[in-house]
Design a protein around this motif. Structure first.
Motif, PDB file in Angstrom:
ATOM      1  N   GLY A 120       9.808   3.711  17.360  1.00 46.03           N
ATOM      2  CA  GLY A 120      10.266   5.082  17.212  1.00 46.03           C
ATOM      3  C   GLY A 120      11.661   5.305  17.748  1.00 46.03           C
ATOM      4  O   GLY A 120      12.283   6.328  17.487  1.00 46.03           O
ATOM      5  N   HIS A 174      12.425  -2.573  11.881  1.00 41.49           N
ATOM      6  CA  HIS A 174      11.817  -2.005  10.684  1.00 41.49           C
ATOM      7  C   HIS A 174      11.484  -3.086   9.661  1.00 41.49           C
ATOM      8  O   HIS A 174      12.290  -3.956   9.379  1.00 41.49           O
ATOM      9  N   TRP A 234       0.829  -1.214   0.000  1.00 41.39           N
ATOM     10  CA  TRP A 234       0.000   0.000   0.000  1.00 41.39           C
ATOM     11  C   TRP A 234       0.853   1.250   0.000  1.00 41.39           C
ATOM     12  O   TRP A 234       0.366   2.346  -0.212  1.00 41.39           O
ATOM     13  N   HIS A 292       2.277  -4.110  15.350  1.00 36.89           N
ATOM     14  CA  HIS A 292       2.046  -2.762  15.896  1.00 36.89           C
ATOM     15  C   HIS A 292       0.829  -2.120  15.267  1.00 36.89           C
ATOM     16  O   HIS A 292      -0.074  -1.667  15.942  1.00 36.89           O
ATOM     17  N   ARG A 339       8.275  -8.570   7.054  1.00 34.70           N
ATOM     18  CA  ARG A 339       6.903  -8.494   6.569  1.00 34.70           C
ATOM     19  C   ARG A 339       6.869  -8.646   5.057  1.00 34.70           C
ATOM     20  O   ARG A 339       7.899  -8.647   4.401  1.00 34.70           O
ATOM     21  N   TYR A 362      -3.098   9.483  12.206  1.00 30.31           N
ATOM     22  CA  TYR A 362      -3.835  10.215  13.228  1.00 30.31           C
ATOM     23  C   TYR A 362      -5.231  10.573  12.749  1.00 30.31           C
ATOM     24  O   TYR A 362      -6.136  10.767  13.557  1.00 30.31           O
ATOM     25  N   ASN A 393      14.522   0.463  16.185  1.00 33.21           N
ATOM     26  CA  ASN A 393      13.891   0.494  14.869  1.00 33.21           C
ATOM     27  C   ASN A 393      14.762  -0.198  13.822  1.00 33.21           C
ATOM     28  O   ASN A 393      14.254  -0.873  12.925  1.00 33.21           O
TER      29      ASN A 393
HETATM   30  C1  HEA Z   1      -4.032   4.449  13.755  1.00 31.08           C
HETATM   31  C2  HEA Z   1      -2.873   4.323  13.331  1.00 31.08           C
HETATM   32  C3  HEA Z   1      -1.579   4.498  14.057  1.00 31.08           C
HETATM   33  C4  HEA Z   1      -1.287   5.169  15.227  1.00 31.08           C
HETATM   34  C5  HEA Z   1      -2.205   5.955  16.133  1.00 31.08           C
HETATM   35  C6  HEA Z   1       0.121   4.983  15.437  1.00 31.08           C
HETATM   36  C7  HEA Z   1       0.780   5.512  16.548  1.00 31.08           C
HETATM   37  C8  HEA Z   1       2.149   5.460  16.710  1.00 31.08           C
HETATM   38  N1  HEA Z   1       3.043   4.854  15.856  1.00 31.08           N
HETATM   39 FE1  HEA Z   1       2.584   3.725  14.214  1.00 31.08          FE
HETATM   40  N2  HEA Z   1       2.173   2.894  12.404  1.00 31.08           N
HETATM   41  C9  HEA Z   1       0.941   2.755  11.854  1.00 31.08           C
HETATM   42  C10 HEA Z   1      -0.258   3.195  12.384  1.00 31.08           C
HETATM   43  C11 HEA Z   1      -0.350   3.930  13.572  1.00 31.08           C
HETATM   44  N3  HEA Z   1       0.667   4.224  14.428  1.00 31.08           N
HETATM   45  C12 HEA Z   1       1.017   2.055  10.601  1.00 31.08           C
HETATM   46  C13 HEA Z   1      -0.147   1.716   9.673  1.00 31.08           C
HETATM   47  C14 HEA Z   1       2.355   1.769  10.391  1.00 31.08           C
HETATM   48  C15 HEA Z   1       2.999   0.971   9.265  1.00 31.08           C
HETATM   49  C16 HEA Z   1       3.030   1.626   7.958  1.00 31.08           C
HETATM   50  C17 HEA Z   1       3.648   0.720   6.941  1.00 31.08           C
HETATM   51  O1  HEA Z   1       4.875   0.733   6.820  1.00 31.08           O
HETATM   52  O2  HEA Z   1       2.901  -0.013   6.242  1.00 31.08           O
HETATM   53  C18 HEA Z   1       3.061   2.329  11.547  1.00 31.08           C
HETATM   54  C19 HEA Z   1       4.426   2.292  11.678  1.00 31.08           C
HETATM   55  C20 HEA Z   1       5.102   2.956  12.672  1.00 31.08           C
HETATM   56  C21 HEA Z   1       6.514   3.180  12.665  1.00 31.08           C
HETATM   57  C22 HEA Z   1       7.481   2.771  11.552  1.00 31.08           C
HETATM   58  C23 HEA Z   1       7.926   1.390  11.708  1.00 31.08           C
HETATM   59  C24 HEA Z   1       8.833   0.990  10.610  1.00 31.08           C
HETATM   60  O3  HEA Z   1       8.344   0.691   9.521  1.00 31.08           O
HETATM   61  O4  HEA Z   1      10.032   0.983  10.848  1.00 31.08           O
HETATM   62  C25 HEA Z   1       6.808   3.852  13.827  1.00 31.08           C
HETATM   63  C26 HEA Z   1       8.156   4.298  14.198  1.00 31.08           C
HETATM   64  O5  HEA Z   1       8.364   5.176  14.920  1.00 31.08           O
HETATM   65  C27 HEA Z   1       5.569   4.060  14.546  1.00 31.08           C
HETATM   66  C28 HEA Z   1       5.468   4.712  15.756  1.00 31.08           C
HETATM   67  C29 HEA Z   1       4.267   5.085  16.358  1.00 31.08           C
HETATM   68  C30 HEA Z   1       4.189   5.835  17.613  1.00 31.08           C
HETATM   69  C31 HEA Z   1       5.319   6.239  18.495  1.00 31.08           C
HETATM   70  C32 HEA Z   1       2.845   6.081  17.825  1.00 31.08           C
HETATM   71  C33 HEA Z   1       2.258   6.861  19.002  1.00 31.08           C
HETATM   72  O6  HEA Z   1       1.348   7.823  18.556  1.00 31.08           O
HETATM   73  C34 HEA Z   1       1.590   5.968  20.023  1.00 31.08           C
HETATM   74  C35 HEA Z   1       1.239   6.689  21.305  1.00 31.08           C
HETATM   75  C36 HEA Z   1       0.535   5.813  22.300  1.00 31.08           C
HETATM   76  C37 HEA Z   1       1.030   5.375  23.474  1.00 31.08           C
HETATM   77  C38 HEA Z   1       2.406   5.727  23.922  1.00 31.08           C
HETATM   78  C39 HEA Z   1       0.235   4.441  24.370  1.00 31.08           C
HETATM   79  C40 HEA Z   1      -0.723   5.063  25.330  1.00 31.08           C
HETATM   80  C41 HEA Z   1      -0.091   5.801  26.466  1.00 31.08           C
HETATM   81  C42 HEA Z   1      -0.018   5.332  27.733  1.00 31.08           C
HETATM   82  C43 HEA Z   1      -0.483   4.003  28.111  1.00 31.08           C
HETATM   83  C44 HEA Z   1       0.508   6.191  28.800  1.00 31.08           C
HETATM   84  C45 HEA Z   1       1.909   5.959  29.217  1.00 31.08           C
HETATM   85  C46 HEA Z   1       2.850   6.435  28.186  1.00 31.08           C
HETATM   86  C47 HEA Z   1       4.133   6.671  28.384  1.00 31.08           C
HETATM   87  C48 HEA Z   1       4.835   6.530  29.690  1.00 31.08           C
HETATM   88  C49 HEA Z   1       4.959   7.126  27.205  1.00 31.08           C
HETATM   89  N4  HEA Z   1       4.561   3.500  13.828  1.00 31.08           N
END
Ligand code: HEA
Ligand code: HEA
Ligand code: CUA
Ligand SMILES: [Cu+2]
Lengths: 541, 94, 204, 308
Positions: free
Chosen positions: A375, A384, A146, A392, A454, A261, A380
């Motif tokens: 992150g 990755h 995608w 995740h 993957r 987001y 990573n």
């Molecule tokens: C709804 C979709 C969504 C959301 C909300 C997020 C949220 C986050 N994502 Fe995710 N992510 C994806 C969807 C999403 N991601 C998708 C689809 C991919 C793959 C894409 C692909 O390659 O196909 C991806 C891939 C992806 C990568 C790349 C991986 C790689 O290919 O190498 C990374 C790297 O940093 C990352 C990080 C994060 C982080 C830090 C958050 C943060 O926003 C999360 C924050 C939440 C929390 C931290 C938990 C709740 C908090 C608590 C319980 C309180 C306590 C907290 C602390 C003490 C810190 N995500």
């Protein structure tokens, strides 16, 4: 208030406008009907894509080719990802619940541009159909993933152009919805509803809408450039002509990170509505939740590079993007703390919507913390493009956004259809779903850490156990999903009649009859107090 | 009625704006003739930005619109600038 | 929409305008993506960009800039005319804008066909044998001016519609917001060209 | 898994430990709190809901604490990563070539190997070159990975600590056989390595048939093996002169693999498809392979069948 069913009450479902029959839906500019049309379209495409997910899992029951060849597998995960991302979760909650409830919750009769709203539904359908068509027409299903990474997507002999065009059109539909919502929220709030008297679901839609408007065009132009590259031989991304493949990745993620987001913010909005209602208690930290929504939208704009940590970016980019990735986790953390505090000290009624909302928090935490592992620069590098990433995002998209969606549908079902579903079946279905979900995706974390990449059609023998457990989970999950859907569909016409306010909610949608009349409000209410006022008198803070 | 509904741009005003824009166009053409080297990009872009600013303010009537709209437009340009800068963290330090 | 109470509230002009501006933001970002690409490639191939830009005819570019600027003024004036109730004058001004738009397109047509004449188009033999930076420059040139020209066409359609509406008295002293929004769109077309012009024609 | 097979493992695994440690505490803690609340304050027990709306103190507290914790995580991630970009000057240099869908390691002077063989305890720097699309070189045991992007000079480096065999995987999707683009790293003692390198040099001295080079560079070998194993397409081993059962226009016939048939298979592959293979898997190479080159390839095929 003069908003209870009176003599002239006709629900929006029975309302007769200019057109009859099916046309009264297809040509309706009523935001509620458009919301429902999105719902049905999304469900249909959702089952297609979920079935493809299952097919992948079956293929991975054993090493080597089982039910399909590598080319088919590559096509399947591509279209699975494209449908899930562009057709289901990005438009999903805003287009369905946003359309249905945003105007009602802010005390308006419709969105600002009802015709534009209908138009974006048609755009959506066009894009979605084109996406599915890419599977059948011409040179075979697209096989790029995608993410459409160049140079492969510029070279692959398959129908990539269809998929690109589909994504482009869907993007436009999403922009128009966002635009509509921003204007609606700015211009159409009921008298007395100041910004800080607005409920939190509209707030989350507002933050989302800005991302939709300001980020989507970038991916639009990027997809156009790939199309130009394929058809006109313009070499933007082709190294043989001096182009730059990494520039594509930048452009793609400038949109697609904020897009995650777009998926999660409305989901967070839904659970923020559910916790106060089922605790009979004002939401904890209203201001903090508003600010964190906006902060997620704003900071989320500048973390796109975390998808490119191993692509050969400059040292300082990696540093910068990793740093901001950690910063953007803070607002999510704040929200989680506020949700659990909302329940604390309440009078909690564990009905299906709350059950789903609580499991949302649990799954979102796992998804979020594994996001942090991704992150972080050092980890990573190891993780990755392994199945850890797959786990995740399934945890956070499907465990997060998906479960929030389920929470929302169980919460608002009585309002939408005026009927109740069976609580018992809903609870059982939840149990199966939840168990199946964890069984399906948790093993992927483990084999991911062990190094299972993957988008692998085949795998090394040491990963067999994890893959098989995961595949078993998929079957359990799907059965839970079917049970849940059946419960909802069956009771749509046959369930017990729902009262106007079955959960004792206090936002505006509960003040009007179920299902709402065509015009929502006989009389537009005037808002005189803070949102989420449950008690007649509230102790001073 | 807001400010924007009461304010009507006068013909003369608009004509003067056009003159200013034409003058700036001439200026940027002449300046590039001078070949400042690397600086000429910078100068050309600055002149262009001034022109865009004028178009936004007068032709697009922003000067007389609500504070909200002006803030939003400003924000959008800032956001775009930030995107460029963040992208170039990669390209400059490679 | 139907009878007694209808979904269409009394026209909310501020909403229309806000909606239009939001749409313009998306347009800005659409081109913004291309400008970003331009910036990156320019920083990598500044010499080739310099040479390639030399091959563009700065005179044509300048001429088109002037045409667009003037048209921007006429369309802005047409709002003034409508609001003063000077319908004929407004129609005249919109008409002039349309003519200028046409001049722009004709000019563009000659510019492009001139290049095609020398086999200078994406994928052509001539282009493929250029230096990398120059290929990229011309690729961007075609993509950017092409997309821009598409916007000019859309703007022309919009303006034609408003012209008809002014003529039929559907756009009046009180209800001039469709004209205002088309004018905003037209200014956007101008605004993008203001950036395109130095980047493509002048930066040599 | 935390075995420390290279110098990068420690930094990466420490970051893992920090992040997962904090994660587990929070996930368990918050989940327990939720369950406790739901049970303690359940409505059936007839509680009055307390109507409070927030607390600034708490909001500040739970902004600061997570902030501190994520900065900690960031820090460990960063210091675990920083050494990956600082290559020691004495590192041994090897070029890894990624092409659809195989790896090749270039030791200089025409010494090419399909496997990565390296001496133990010696830093190696691997420069990553792609001949077509993006790939990514991943050695899980060493915690190293970097994309192989055409037009870019990416690299990675590490020092292996133990003699042994480790998997090499491709982790950037690169088309049809992405999942079979695997290889092995063999870490050996310095003496063994020297011997191996000498052998490699000898092998390099034997001229590689021109046809084989062409087959490889055109990408034919991605789908057709030369050792008899079945990939996407039929193997070249024992191909020349053999009887082929083919489907032409829906009719099954038999044909001998000669020059005419081979040329047709290159330029119009879908007209005569060998039984057991689906049409559409191979595109025509009409503008890609010249007639002259095709004949050289055929020369090699003959050689493979022992005809020359
Ligand atoms: C709804 C979709 C969504 C959301 C909300 C997020 C949220 C986050 N994502 Fe995710 N992510 C994806 C969807 C999403 N991601 C998708 C689809 C991919 C793959 C894409 C692909 O390659 O196909 C991806 C891939 C992806 C990568 C790349 C991986 C790689 O290919 O190498 C990374 C790297 O940093 C990352 C990080 C994060 C982080 C830090 C958050 C943060 O926003 C999360 C924050 C939440 C929390 C931290 C938990 C709740 C908090 C608590 C319980 C309180 C306590 C907290 C602390 C003490 C810190 N995500
Ligand atoms: C929303 C996102 C979403 C969802 C729900 C799913 C659901 C599923 N996914 Fe998904 N998956 C992706 C998004 C999603 N996937 C993406 C983006 C990729 C990457 C593609 C790529 O690499 O390019 C991927 C890749 C991917 C892979 C990895 C392929 C590979 O790398 O080799 C696998 C493997 O098993 C898999 C399996 C499944 C299964 C079994 C299901 C399902 O069958 C499970 C069944 C689903 C449910 C029980 C309900 C979920 C409900 C909702 C989300 C709410 C929907 C809303 C309404 C109904 C209105 N998926
Ligand atoms: Cu090479 Cu994947
Ligand atoms: Cu991201």
């Amino acid at each position: 208030m003069n908003n209870q069913p009176g003599d002239g009450y006709i629900s929006y479902l029975d309302y007769q406008g200019k057109h009859r029959g099916i046309l009264s839906w297809l040509l309706s500019t009523d935001h509620k009907r458009i919301g429902l049309m999105y719902l049905y379209a999304v469900i249909i495409f959702f089952f297609v894509a979920a079935f493809l997910g299952l097919a992948m899992r079956i293929e991975k029951m054993a090493p080597g080719p089982d039910i399909m060849d590598a080319q088919t597998y590559n096509g399947i995960f591509t279209i699975h990802g494209v449908i899930m991302v562009f057709i289901i979760v990005i438009p999903g909650i805003s287009a369905i619940f946003g359309n249905f409830f945003l105007p009602i919750m802010i005390g308006a009769r419709d969105v600002a541009f009802p015709k534009l709203n209908l138009f974006s539904w048609y755009l959506y359908i066009t894009g979605a159909v084109l996406g599915v068509l890419s599977q059948f027409a011409g040179d075979g299903p697209p096989d790029t993933g995608w993410t459409f990474y160049v140079p492969y997507s510029a070279e692959s002999a398959t129908n990539v152009i269809y998929a690109l065009t589909a994504a482009f059109i869907l993007g436009f539909s999403s922009i128009l919805t966002g635009l509509n919502f921003i204007v609606t929220i700015h211009r159409m709030r009921a008298p007395g509803m100041t910004w800080f008297r607005m409920p939190l679901f509209p707030w989350s839609l507002y933050a989302t809408a800005w991302i939709q408007v300001l980020a989507t065009p970038i991916v639009g132009i990027t997809l156009l450039m790939v199309i130009a590259e394929r058809t006109l031989n313009i070499g933007f991304f082709d190294p043989a002509l001096g182009g730059d493949p990494l520039l594509f990745q930048h452009l793609f993620w400038i949109y697609s990170h904020p897009a995650v987001y777009i998926m999660i913010l409305p989901a967070m909005g839904i659970v923020t509505e559910i916790f106060p209602t089922f605790s009979q208690k004002p939401v904890f930290g209203y201001g903090a939740i508003v600010i964190s929504s906006i902060a997620i939208a704003a900071v989320g704009y500048f973390v796109w590079g975390h998808h490119m940590f191993t692509s050969g970016m400059s040292y300082w980019s990696r540093w910068f993007f990793s740093f901001l990735t950690f910063i953007v986790a803070i607002p999510s953390a704040i929200k989680v703390f506020n949700w659990v505090s909302t329940m604390y000290g309440g009078a909690i009624d564990l009905k299906p919507p709350l059950l789903y909302a609580i499991s949302f928090i649990f799954l979102f935490m796992i998804g979020g913390f594994t996001g942090l592992a991704l992150g972080s620069l050092a980890t990573n590098v190891h993780l990755h493009d392994t199945d850890f990433v797959v786990a995740h995002f399934h945890y956070i998209i499907f465990g997060g956004m998906g479960f929030a969606f389920f929470a929302g549908i169980h919460y608002w079902y009585p309002k939408i259809y005026g009927r109740m579903y069976s609580n018992r079946i809903a609870n059982i279905a939840w149990g199966i779903l939840f168990a199946g979900f964890n069984l399906l995706y948790f093993p992927l974390f483990i084999i991911g850490i062990q190094g299972m990449p993957r988008r692998y059609f085949d795998y090394l023998p040491q990963f067999t156990t994890g893959q098989v457990i995961s595949s078993i989970g998929a079957f359990i999950l799907i059965s839970g999903l079917i049970l849940m859907t059946a419960n909802l569909i069956y009771h749509r016409k046959r369930g017990a009649i729902a009262p106007a306010n079955p959960w004792k909610g206090v936002t505006l949608e509960w003040l009007i009859p179920s299902p709402p009349p065509h015009e929502n409000f006989v009389e537009i209410p005037e808002i005189k107090h803070k949102p989420y006022l449950f008690a007649k008198t509230e102790p001073k803070e | 009625m807001s400010k924007s509904d009461t304010h009507i741009s006068r013909y003369r005003e608009l004509a003067l704006v056009l003159l200013a824009l034409l003058f700036l166009t001439l200026l940027s053409v002449l300046i590039t003739e001078l070949h400042f080297g690397a600086l000429s990009v910078f100068v050309a872009l600055t002149v262009a930005s001034v022109k865009v600013f004028i178009v936004l303010l007068y032709f697009m009537h922003l000067k007389f619109e609500s504070l909200l709209l002006r803030l939003l437009v400003g924000m959008v340009f800032v956001l775009y600038g930030l995107i460029i800068i963040v992208t170039f963290i990669d390209y400059f330090f490679r | 929409m139907s009878t007694v109470h209808s979904h269409s509230e009394p026209q909310d002009h501020a909403a229309d305008k806000l909606g239009m501006w939001l749409f313009l933001f998306t347009e800005l970002f659409l081109f913004g993506g291309l400008f970003l690409v331009y910036a990156v490639f320019r920083s990598q191939h500044s010499v080739s960009f310099h040479n390639a830009a030399d091959e563009l005819n700065a005179f044509t570019g300048t001429l088109n800039t002037v045409v667009l600027l003037v048209s921007s003024m006429t369309v802005a004036m047409s709002i003034t005319a409508v609001r003063y109730g000077e319908r004929r004058k407004a129609m005249l001004l919109i008409g002039v804008t349309l003519i200028l738009a046409l001049v722009f397109m004709i000019n563009k047509y000659f510019e492009w066909s001139h290049k095609f004449h020398y086999d200078l188009y994406p994928g052509s033999e001539v282009m493929m044998n250029m230096e990398h930076g120059e290929i990229l420059f011309f690729g961007l040139y075609y993509m950017m001016t092409g997309l821009h020209a598409l916007h000019v066409l859309v703007g022309m359609v919009l303006l034609t519609i408003t012209l008809v509406k002014v003529q039929r008295k559907r756009i009046t002293v009180e209800r001039y917001h469709l004209l205002e929004n088309s004018a905003l769109y037209w200014h956007l077309v101008d605004l993008i060209w203001i950036f395109l012009f130095p980047l493509l024609y002048l930066v040599t | 898994m935390f075995s420390g097979a290279s110098n990068m493992v420690e930094g990466v695994d420490r970051a893992f430990a920090v992040i997962f440690g904090i994660a587990i505490v929070f996930i368990i803690g918050i989940s327990a709190f939720m369950i406790y609340t739901v049970i303690k304050y359940r409505r059936s027990k007839g509680h009055e809901a307390k109507q409070f709306r927030g607390s600034l103190k708490l909001e500040i507290l739970w902004t600061i604490i997570p902030l501190a914790l994520v900065m900690l995580m960031f820090y460990y991630g960063w210091i675990g990563f920083a050494p990956m970009r600082k290559v020691p000057p004495d590192a041994m240099k090897i070029v890894a070539i990624g092409r659809m869908w195989e790896w090749e390691f270039d030791y200089g002077d025409g010494r090419m190997s399909p496997e990565l063989v390296i001496p133990v305890n010696k830093p190696v720097r691997i420069d990553l070159k792609s001949e077509d699309v993006n790939h990514s070189l991943f050695i899980p045991a060493f915690r190293v990975k970097e994309d192989v992007v055409p037009g870019y000079n990416n690299f990675l480096w590490f020092t292996p600590y133990y003699v042994g065999e480790y998997d090499i995987l491709c982790t950037e999707y690169c088309g049809l056989l992405h999942s079979s683009m695997t290889s092995k790293t063999r870490v050996m003692s310095q003496e063994d390595f020297d011997i191996w390198l000498d052998q490699l040099a000898e092998a390099a001295a034997i001229p590689v048939p021109e046809g084989l080079i062409l087959l490889r560079n055109t990408g034919c070998l991605a789908c057709h093996s030369v050792d008899g194993s079945k990939l996407v397409g039929p193997s070249f081993k024992g191909y020349w002169g053999s009887e082929r059962v083919i489907t032409e226009n829906g009719v099954e016939t038999s044909i001998t693999a000669d020059e005419a048939y081979t040329l047709k298979s290159i330029y119009d592959p879908n007209s005569q498809v060998v039984k057991g293979f689906s049409p559409g898997l191979m595109q025509s190479y009409t503008d890609v392979v010249s007639e002259e080159d095709a004949l050289k390839m055929i020369e090699y095929l003959k050689e493979l069948a022992g005809e020359i």
